[in-house]
Design a protein around this motif. Sequence first.
Motif, PDB file in Angstrom:
ATOM      1  N   UNK A 118       0.880  -1.230  -0.005  1.00 15.72           N
ATOM      2  CA  UNK A 118       0.011  -0.055   0.142  1.00 15.72           C
ATOM      3  C   UNK A 118       1.092   1.174   0.143  1.00 15.72           C
ATOM      4  N   UNK A 119       1.364   1.683  -1.136  1.00 14.40           N
ATOM      5  CA  UNK A 119       2.393   2.454  -1.257  1.00 14.40           C
ATOM      6  C   UNK A 119       2.529   3.366  -2.450  1.00 14.40           C
ATOM      7  N   UNK A 120       1.256   3.368  -3.212  1.00 14.63           N
ATOM      8  CA  UNK A 120       1.005   4.115  -4.349  1.00 14.63           C
ATOM      9  C   UNK A 120       0.564   3.439  -5.593  1.00 14.63           C
ATOM     10  N   UNK A 121       0.830   2.311  -5.684  1.00 16.58           N
ATOM     11  CA  UNK A 121       0.604   1.312  -6.758  1.00 16.58           C
ATOM     12  C   UNK A 121      -0.552   0.377  -6.418  1.00 16.58           C
ATOM     13  N   UNK A 122      -1.440   0.110  -7.365  1.00 11.91           N
ATOM     14  CA  UNK A 122      -2.516  -0.824  -7.252  1.00 11.91           C
ATOM     15  C   UNK A 122      -1.865  -2.325  -7.129  1.00 11.91           C
ATOM     16  N   UNK A 123      -2.496  -3.261  -6.533  1.00 12.78           N
ATOM     17  CA  UNK A 123      -2.055  -4.533  -6.447  1.00 12.78           C
ATOM     18  C   UNK A 123      -1.768  -5.445  -7.615  1.00 12.78           C
ATOM     19  N   UNK A 124      -2.491  -4.948  -8.636  1.00  7.87           N
ATOM     20  CA  UNK A 124      -2.093  -5.708  -9.973  1.00  7.87           C
ATOM     21  C   UNK A 124      -0.690  -5.526 -10.337  1.00  7.87           C
ATOM     22  N   UNK A 125       0.072  -4.615  -9.574  1.00  4.89           N
ATOM     23  CA  UNK A 125       1.587  -4.540  -9.924  1.00  4.89           C
ATOM     24  C   UNK A 125       2.318  -5.729  -9.680  1.00  4.89           C
ATOM     25  N   UNK A 126       1.717  -6.743  -8.868  1.00  2.00           N
ATOM     26  CA  UNK A 126       1.986  -8.063  -8.614  1.00  2.00           C
ATOM     27  C   UNK A 126       1.607  -8.969  -9.503  1.00  2.00           C
ATOM     28  N   UNK A 127       1.065  -8.754 -10.727  1.00  3.42           N
ATOM     29  CA  UNK A 127       0.438  -9.844 -11.396  1.00  3.42           C
ATOM     30  C   UNK A 127       1.499 -10.735 -11.953  1.00  3.42           C
ATOM     31  N   UNK A 128       2.907 -10.215 -12.124  1.00  2.00           N
ATOM     32  CA  UNK A 128       3.839 -11.600 -12.340  1.00  2.00           C
ATOM     33  C   UNK A 128       4.103 -12.432 -11.110  1.00  2.00           C
ATOM     34  N   UNK A 129       3.874 -12.017  -9.913  1.00  2.00           N
ATOM     35  CA  UNK A 129       4.184 -12.769  -8.927  1.00  2.00           C
ATOM     36  C   UNK A 129       2.913 -13.808  -8.670  1.00  2.00           C
ATOM     37  N   UNK A 130       1.872 -13.188  -8.818  1.00  2.00           N
ATOM     38  CA  UNK A 130       0.736 -14.090  -8.838  1.00  2.00           C
ATOM     39  C   UNK A 130       0.737 -15.387  -9.942  1.00  2.00           C
ATOM     40  N   UNK A 393      10.460  -9.297  -7.292  1.00  2.00           N
ATOM     41  CA  UNK A 393       9.204 -10.057  -7.051  1.00  2.00           C
ATOM     42  C   UNK A 393       8.541 -10.170  -8.535  1.00  2.00           C
ATOM     43  N   UNK A 394       9.453  -9.679  -9.381  1.00  2.82           N
ATOM     44  CA  UNK A 394       8.750  -9.893 -10.903  1.00  2.82           C
ATOM     45  C   UNK A 394       9.994  -9.895 -12.042  1.00  2.82           C
ATOM     46  N   UNK A 395       9.584 -10.487 -13.128  1.00  2.00           N
ATOM     47  CA  UNK A 395      10.506 -10.592 -14.218  1.00  2.00           C
ATOM     48  C   UNK A 395      11.212 -11.887 -14.389  1.00  2.00           C
ATOM     49  N   UNK A 396      12.170 -12.028 -15.140  1.00  2.00           N
ATOM     50  CA  UNK A 396      12.805 -13.317 -15.444  1.00  2.00           C
ATOM     51  C   UNK A 396      13.647 -13.876 -14.257  1.00  2.00           C
ATOM     52  N   UNK A 397      14.424 -13.141 -13.661  1.00  2.00           N
ATOM     53  CA  UNK A 397      15.389 -13.641 -12.590  1.00  2.00           C
ATOM     54  C   UNK A 397      14.330 -14.027 -11.528  1.00  2.00           C
ATOM     55  N   UNK A 398      13.254 -13.518 -11.230  1.00  2.30           N
ATOM     56  CA  UNK A 398      12.307 -13.682 -10.003  1.00  2.30           C
ATOM     57  C   UNK A 398      11.641 -15.302 -10.429  1.00  2.30           C
ATOM     58  N   UNK A 399      11.258 -15.514 -11.890  1.00  2.42           N
ATOM     59  CA  UNK A 399      10.692 -16.513 -12.082  1.00  2.42           C
ATOM     60  C   UNK A 399      11.601 -17.674 -11.968  1.00  2.42           C
ATOM     61  N   UNK A 400      12.834 -17.565 -12.544  1.00  7.55           N
ATOM     62  CA  UNK A 400      13.824 -18.687 -12.452  1.00  7.55           C
ATOM     63  C   UNK A 400      14.535 -18.901 -11.393  1.00  7.55           C
ATOM     64  N   UNK A 401      14.711 -18.060 -10.600  1.00  7.38           N
ATOM     65  CA  UNK A 401      15.583 -18.049  -9.400  1.00  7.38           C
ATOM     66  C   UNK A 401      14.972 -17.754  -8.083  1.00  7.38           C
TER      67      UNK A 401
END
Length: 426
Positions: A118-130, A393-401
């Motif tokens: 809760x710091x300015x962006x919506x939770x959808x910023x974590x779409x890649x995390x989800x 919490x997002x991107x290639x390195x998050x998903x692979x490592x």
Amino acid sequence: MLYSIVEMQRAAMMPWRVAVNFQRALLANPLNPIAQTPFGRNLSAASDLFEAMTRRYEKPAWRIESTVINGIKVPVTIETVWSSAWCSLVHFKRDKQALAEARGPDWVEPRVLIAAPLSGHFATLLRGTVEAFIQDHDVYITDWHDARDVPIGMGRFDLDDYIEHIREMLKHVGPKAHVVAVCQPGPPVLAAIALMAEDKDPALPASMTYMGSPIDARCSPTVTNKLAEEKPFTWFESKMIQTVPPIFPGAFRRVYPGFVQLASFMQMNMDRHIDAHRDFFNHLVAGDGDEAEKHREFYDEYLAVLDLSEEFYLQTIQKVFQEYHLPRGILMCRDRLVKPELIKTVALMTVEGEKDDISGIGQTQAAHDICTGIPKKMRYDYVQEGVGHYGVFNGRRFKSEIYPRQKQFIRTYFSADKERQFLAGG
């Protein structure tokens, strides 16, 4: 006053936006003889750039309709399963039949609550995390509401309310869940779990993971941390708080506007954003639709911001970034002292990015120093090389490592038998 000025500027731009959108429609017509000329392509690209830079970016959609598990497409239904005036608990419900086909009829998976910032962006910023987590977990997420849309009659929302919201949502998700707090929620989520541990709350989670969180902002201070330290608290009160104009449901509520937070983020990497928009223009001129669409997708999310209530924002500045209440052992919630050392049965994982310019190295690791009641064998720390704050919490390195390590950590503290018992209502 600033909020009203910004809204007046938006209103003043409307005639220009109407004209530009009309121009865009003309240039998109294949029968227009100048549409595919160099002049026409440049004019069309300029129109698209103007539209993108002057639009009001609303909350993005989740755009998660399915996931693929073991080669099988599993439909996903997004449901709000609990809500208050300030937050919705969103469940990414996967189709049971398709899931059984992909995993087997007796397969059960860990329930995960992702605590979004809760710091300015919506939770959808974590779409890649989800998207990563729903392949192997039953996922819930905190979807915080825009303060400008909460009528003033609904009352205040402060840091204590945030902590209590986390407790309520954990009760709804159920016992032995797994909490993943991304960035800002770290301190209040840890506080909520500490209070639950002290109360022997049956909804106590099995594990907690903190990613790029300012548990102790004194460690490796970043530009953001230094600003909070250098400016007096009265400066934040007088300069950062604005009144919501009458055109919104939350009219006259005092808030920290999302556009102020966005301006701060943009200023930190202004050259990068200018280059990105220049590249966007060039891709449009060249007819490179794929690259232009990648730009749109990123900025549709990045430029969509929400307001924070005055009390929540100011208390966060004071207690987290100026006086460091949690690591100093003086954080209070509703007149109760928060005692992280009483957490003894909740496994702890911390994740940091080597190049994080928001939460420096050590700020998240500090959770291990204050959760002294957790056995060392139940703690795990990981620092990802080569990624900044977003890459945690997002991107290639998050998903692979990063994600595979989180998946393994959660599995270590997951009991399939207890999960079946919970699902059966036992």
